[in-house]
Design a protein around this motif. Structure first.
Motif, PDB file in Angstrom:
ATOM      1  N   PRO A  22       1.034  -1.063   0.075  1.00 38.16           N
ATOM      2  CA  PRO A  22      -0.228  -0.343   0.228  1.00 38.16           C
ATOM      3  C   PRO A  22       1.008   1.223   0.223  1.00 38.16           C
ATOM      4  N   VAL A  23       0.214   2.144  -0.050  1.00 37.41           N
ATOM      5  CA  VAL A  23       0.537   3.542  -0.226  1.00 37.41           C
ATOM      6  C   VAL A  23       0.675   4.631   1.143  1.00 37.41           C
ATOM      7  N   ARG A  24       1.612   4.581   1.868  1.00 38.46           N
ATOM      8  CA  ARG A  24       0.867   5.251   3.231  1.00 38.46           C
ATOM      9  C   ARG A  24       1.432   6.742   3.059  1.00 38.46           C
ATOM     10  N   SER A  25       1.160   7.690   4.383  1.00 37.69           N
ATOM     11  CA  SER A  25       1.149   8.570   3.887  1.00 37.69           C
ATOM     12  C   SER A  25       2.878   9.082   4.303  1.00 37.69           C
ATOM     13  N   GLY A  26       3.595  10.075   3.381  1.00 38.55           N
ATOM     14  CA  GLY A  26       5.147  10.260   3.341  1.00 38.55           C
ATOM     15  C   GLY A  26       5.859   9.500   2.393  1.00 38.55           C
ATOM     16  N   GLY A  86       7.648  14.425  -5.470  1.00 38.44           N
ATOM     17  CA  GLY A  86       6.382  14.442  -4.821  1.00 38.44           C
ATOM     18  C   GLY A  86       5.787  13.705  -3.606  1.00 38.44           C
ATOM     19  N   ARG A  87       5.536  14.514  -2.373  1.00 36.40           N
ATOM     20  CA  ARG A  87       5.444  13.599  -1.019  1.00 36.40           C
ATOM     21  C   ARG A  87       4.064  13.665  -1.031  1.00 36.40           C
ATOM     22  N   PHE A  88       3.672  12.498  -0.779  1.00 33.87           N
ATOM     23  CA  PHE A  88       2.016  12.313  -1.167  1.00 33.87           C
ATOM     24  C   PHE A  88       1.475  12.005   0.827  1.00 33.87           C
ATOM     25  N   ASP A  89       0.430  12.701   1.237  1.00 36.58           N
ATOM     26  CA  ASP A  89       0.136  11.909   2.482  1.00 36.58           C
ATOM     27  C   ASP A  89      -1.529  11.680   2.169  1.00 36.58           C
ATOM     28  N   VAL A  90      -1.620  10.417   2.490  1.00 38.06           N
ATOM     29  CA  VAL A  90      -3.426  10.388   2.308  1.00 38.06           C
ATOM     30  C   VAL A  90      -4.216  10.805   3.675  1.00 38.06           C
ATOM     31  N   LEU A  91      -5.380  11.096   2.921  1.00 39.47           N
ATOM     32  CA  LEU A  91      -6.643  12.047   3.082  1.00 39.47           C
ATOM     33  C   LEU A  91      -7.851  11.160   4.281  1.00 39.47           C
ATOM     34  N   GLY A  92      -8.068  10.973   5.172  1.00 39.27           N
ATOM     35  CA  GLY A  92      -9.547  10.200   5.255  1.00 39.27           C
ATOM     36  C   GLY A  92      -9.199   8.725   5.717  1.00 39.27           C
ATOM     37  N   GLN A  93      -7.784   8.318   5.114  1.00 41.86           N
ATOM     38  CA  GLN A  93      -7.055   6.749   5.902  1.00 41.86           C
ATOM     39  C   GLN A  93      -5.824   6.616   6.048  1.00 41.86           C
ATOM     40  N   GLU A  94      -5.678   5.696   6.378  1.00 38.74           N
ATOM     41  CA  GLU A  94      -4.208   4.854   6.652  1.00 38.74           C
ATOM     42  C   GLU A  94      -3.743   5.019   5.355  1.00 38.74           C
ATOM     43  N   THR A  95      -3.973   4.280   4.615  1.00 36.96           N
ATOM     44  CA  THR A  95      -3.283   3.748   3.550  1.00 36.96           C
ATOM     45  C   THR A  95      -4.597   4.182   2.134  1.00 36.96           C
ATOM     46  N   ILE A  96      -3.731   3.622   1.199  1.00 38.69           N
ATOM     47  CA  ILE A  96      -4.171   2.748  -0.400  1.00 38.69           C
ATOM     48  C   ILE A  96      -3.732   1.732  -0.724  1.00 38.69           C
ATOM     49  N   ALA A  97      -4.585   0.418  -0.574  1.00 39.19           N
ATOM     50  CA  ALA A  97      -4.149  -0.439  -1.600  1.00 39.19           C
ATOM     51  C   ALA A  97      -4.413  -0.273  -2.466  1.00 39.19           C
ATOM     52  N   PRO A  98      -3.213  -2.097  -3.178  1.00 41.24           N
ATOM     53  CA  PRO A  98      -3.062  -1.590  -4.386  1.00 41.24           C
ATOM     54  C   PRO A  98      -4.069  -1.319  -5.142  1.00 41.24           C
ATOM     55  N   MET A 122      -6.389  18.573 -14.163  1.00 43.27           N
ATOM     56  CA  MET A 122      -5.399  17.882 -15.439  1.00 43.27           C
ATOM     57  C   MET A 122      -5.024  16.764 -14.543  1.00 43.27           C
ATOM     58  N   ARG A 123      -4.939  15.973 -15.866  1.00 42.35           N
ATOM     59  CA  ARG A 123      -4.528  13.932 -15.288  1.00 42.35           C
ATOM     60  C   ARG A 123      -2.660  13.847 -14.447  1.00 42.35           C
ATOM     61  N   PHE A 124      -2.695  12.949 -13.846  1.00 34.55           N
ATOM     62  CA  PHE A 124      -1.524  13.080 -13.895  1.00 34.55           C
ATOM     63  C   PHE A 124      -0.762  11.338 -13.940  1.00 34.55           C
ATOM     64  N   LEU A 125       0.616  11.091 -13.902  1.00 38.91           N
ATOM     65  CA  LEU A 125       0.514   9.908 -13.815  1.00 38.91           C
ATOM     66  C   LEU A 125       1.807   9.441 -12.169  1.00 38.91           C
ATOM     67  N   LEU A 126       1.443   8.073 -11.979  1.00 39.59           N
ATOM     68  CA  LEU A 126       1.994   7.977 -11.127  1.00 39.59           C
ATOM     69  C   LEU A 126       3.852   7.175 -10.671  1.00 39.59           C
ATOM     70  N   ARG A 127       4.691   7.352 -10.868  1.00 35.80           N
ATOM     71  CA  ARG A 127       5.557   6.156 -11.125  1.00 35.80           C
ATOM     72  C   ARG A 127       6.206   5.634  -9.746  1.00 35.80           C
ATOM     73  N   ASP A 128       7.109   4.496  -9.335  1.00 29.84           N
ATOM     74  CA  ASP A 128       7.820   4.067  -8.352  1.00 29.84           C
ATOM     75  C   ASP A 128       8.958   3.588  -9.056  1.00 29.84           C
ATOM     76  N   GLY A 129       9.709   3.734  -8.191  1.00 23.75           N
ATOM     77  CA  GLY A 129      11.248   3.670  -9.139  1.00 23.75           C
ATOM     78  C   GLY A 129      11.576   1.625  -8.252  1.00 23.75           C
ATOM     79  N   ASN A 130      10.703   1.943  -6.996  1.00 25.42           N
ATOM     80  CA  ASN A 130      11.211   1.023  -6.620  1.00 25.42           C
ATOM     81  C   ASN A 130      10.497  -0.646  -6.840  1.00 25.42           C
ATOM     82  N   GLN A 131       9.219  -0.318  -7.093  1.00 18.89           N
ATOM     83  CA  GLN A 131       7.989  -1.115  -7.102  1.00 18.89           C
ATOM     84  C   GLN A 131       7.728  -1.498  -8.892  1.00 18.89           C
ATOM     85  N   GLY A 132       6.428  -2.057  -9.090  1.00 19.92           N
ATOM     86  CA  GLY A 132       6.236  -2.988 -10.428  1.00 19.92           C
ATOM     87  C   GLY A 132       7.002  -3.725 -10.758  1.00 19.92           C
ATOM     88  N   PRO A 133       7.054  -4.328 -11.965  1.00 19.29           N
ATOM     89  CA  PRO A 133       8.484  -5.748 -12.209  1.00 19.29           C
ATOM     90  C   PRO A 133       9.635  -5.664 -12.104  1.00 19.29           C
TER      91      PRO A 133
END
Length: 428
Positions: free
Chosen positions: A343-347, A361-373, A393-404
């Motif tokens: 999951p994605v957590r605040s921070g 960018g640094r994310f803070d999840v609002l209204g809940q603790e985490t966002i599950a895949p 506007m739309r955006f894409l989120l990419r992680d360098g240490n996750q995914g395939p």
């Protein structure tokens, strides 16, 4: 009316080739320009494979034994997108040949951010592959909906049942990625057939051009309103040249020589004046939403320096500013879609792509603790650098240490599509 005037009056559709690396995107681009050059009697200039490879910033890799001369092969891969322009009877086309290999998917995403439709190239012998899925996810994140599929290397497949299975796989993938898989046109062909088969397979390129010309729609672009243009390229200063040359696609409004505008994003705003506009190597007096244009920008009293301008900066009305804080809705890809495994957590820190702008960018999840895949939530994002953004506007989120995972010893320059989102509120 001259041929040049007739061409300038045709509507323009921007398309990009997407698909797994070595599926044949660049060869298809070459085949299209070669056929149009034959039909037009030279009015369309054919491009060569070598020319596109030079424009695309070649990356080469040797496969084989370096101690055995004559054995092995050199494979080349497109690093950055290259642009080709051509025209048919009814339309002008901006055709972007984009890279497919994962370390340079950032450049593929930037290419998709400025087009209206996509040509998904699939190798018929190999079928659906990793970047076939990845590129369609990029398209969905950027709001693109028009896709035509081209099966390449069909001349090397003797089992028609295999082609039927590949077609079914592609349609199912399109549906999973949010496209009209049942209604999408799929063309079976060969862009570089063996000698003696060229006439037999030439009709498939004609079929593709017919779909591009008559079936795909040209979106309506907002001509009214304040101008908005994101910089796609910044060119080095030539000796004796006044100002700097940039190019991009006008997203909204109109731009004219003499306009005083602001460059916003990635630093302090810069006030500039448009001294010249060019489209298709012709000087023009106006560029409006939907058009690709080159601009010469000057700054009164102080010369612009190349290091002050960056891809992803926005050319906007005076007084508009970039932002560092954004409230957005973020949807994470499911693990089964090659998304995150955790999951994605605040921070959480990730890379965001807004059009041609890429910023962390640094994310803070609002209204809940985490966002599950596979789930979504509202997030507050603090960007490391200011970027010009607007609500919706739309955006894409990419992680360098996750995914395939990449192959052993490969550096993850741009690996792991994590999710996509939409800006709810952009604020300073």
């Amino acid at each position: 009316m001259s041929d040049a005037d007739a061409t300038s009056n045709r509507p323009t559709l921007a398309v990009a080739t997407i698909g797994h690396h070595h599926s044949g995107k660049t060869l298809l681009t070459v085949a299209i320009t070669e056929l149009l050059a034959q039909r037009s009697g030279g009015a369309v200039r054919p491009v060569t494979l070598l020319e596109l490879e030079r424009r695309g910033g070649l990356w080469s890799e040797f496969h084989g034994d370096i101690h055995s001369p004559g054995e092995g092969r050199i494979e080349t891969r497109t690093v950055s997108a290259s642009e080709v322009r051509y025209a048919t009877e009814h339309r002008n086309f901006i055709h972007v040949d984009s890279p497919g290999w994962r370390p340079w998917l950032k450049n593929a995403a930037r290419a998709q951010a400025v087009v209206d439709a996509l040509i998904l190239v699939v190798s018929a012998p190999r079928g659906v592959e990793a970047q076939t899925h990845e590129h369609l996810l990029l398209a969905r994140a950027l709001g693109l909906s028009q896709v035509v599929v081209f099966f390449k290397k069909c001349d090397r497949v003797v089992d028609l049942e295999w082609l039927d299975m590949v077609e079914q796989d592609v349609r199912e993938l399109l549906i999973r990625c949010g496209f009209d898989g049942d209604g999408t046109r799929i063309i079976r062909g060969a862009a570089a057939p063996r000698e003696g088969d060229r006439k037999r397979w030439e009709a498939c390129i004609s079929d593709l051009l017919e779909v591009l010309e008559l079936e795909l729609q040209i979106p309506e672009h907002p001509v009214q309103g304040s101008p908005l243009l994101y910089l796609d390229h910044v060119y080095s200063r030539r000796p004796g040249q006044e100002g700097l040359v940039v190019d991009g696609r006008v997203r909204r409004g109109q731009v004219r020589p003499g306009d005083t505008l602001t460059i916003a994003g990635f630093g302090e705003p810069i006030e500039v004046q448009v001294s010249k506009l060019e489209m298709n190597r012709r000087k023009v007096e106006r560029a409006q939403a939907g058009e690709f244009v080159g601009l010469r920008l000057v700054r009164p009293r102080l010369a612009l320096q190349p290091e002050e301008l960056h891809v992803g900066q926005a050319l906007v009305k005076q007084g508009k500013t970039a932002v560092r804080r954004v409230t957005a809705h973020l949807d994470l890809l499911a693990t089964g879609e090659n998304g995150r495994r955790t999951p994605v957590r605040s921070g959480h820190i990730g890379l965001l792509l807004f059009g041609t702008a890429v910023v962390a960018g640094r994310f803070d999840v609002l209204g809940q603790e985490t966002i599950a895949p596979g789930e979504g939530a509202t997030v507050a994002v603090e960007l490391v650098l200011p970027v010009y953004l607007e609500d919706g506007m739309r955006f894409l989120l990419r992680d360098g240490n996750q995914g395939p995972l990449l192959p052993a010893a490969e550096r993850a320059r741009w690996a792991g599509t994590a999710g996509m989102g939409r800006v709810l509120e952009a604020r300073g």
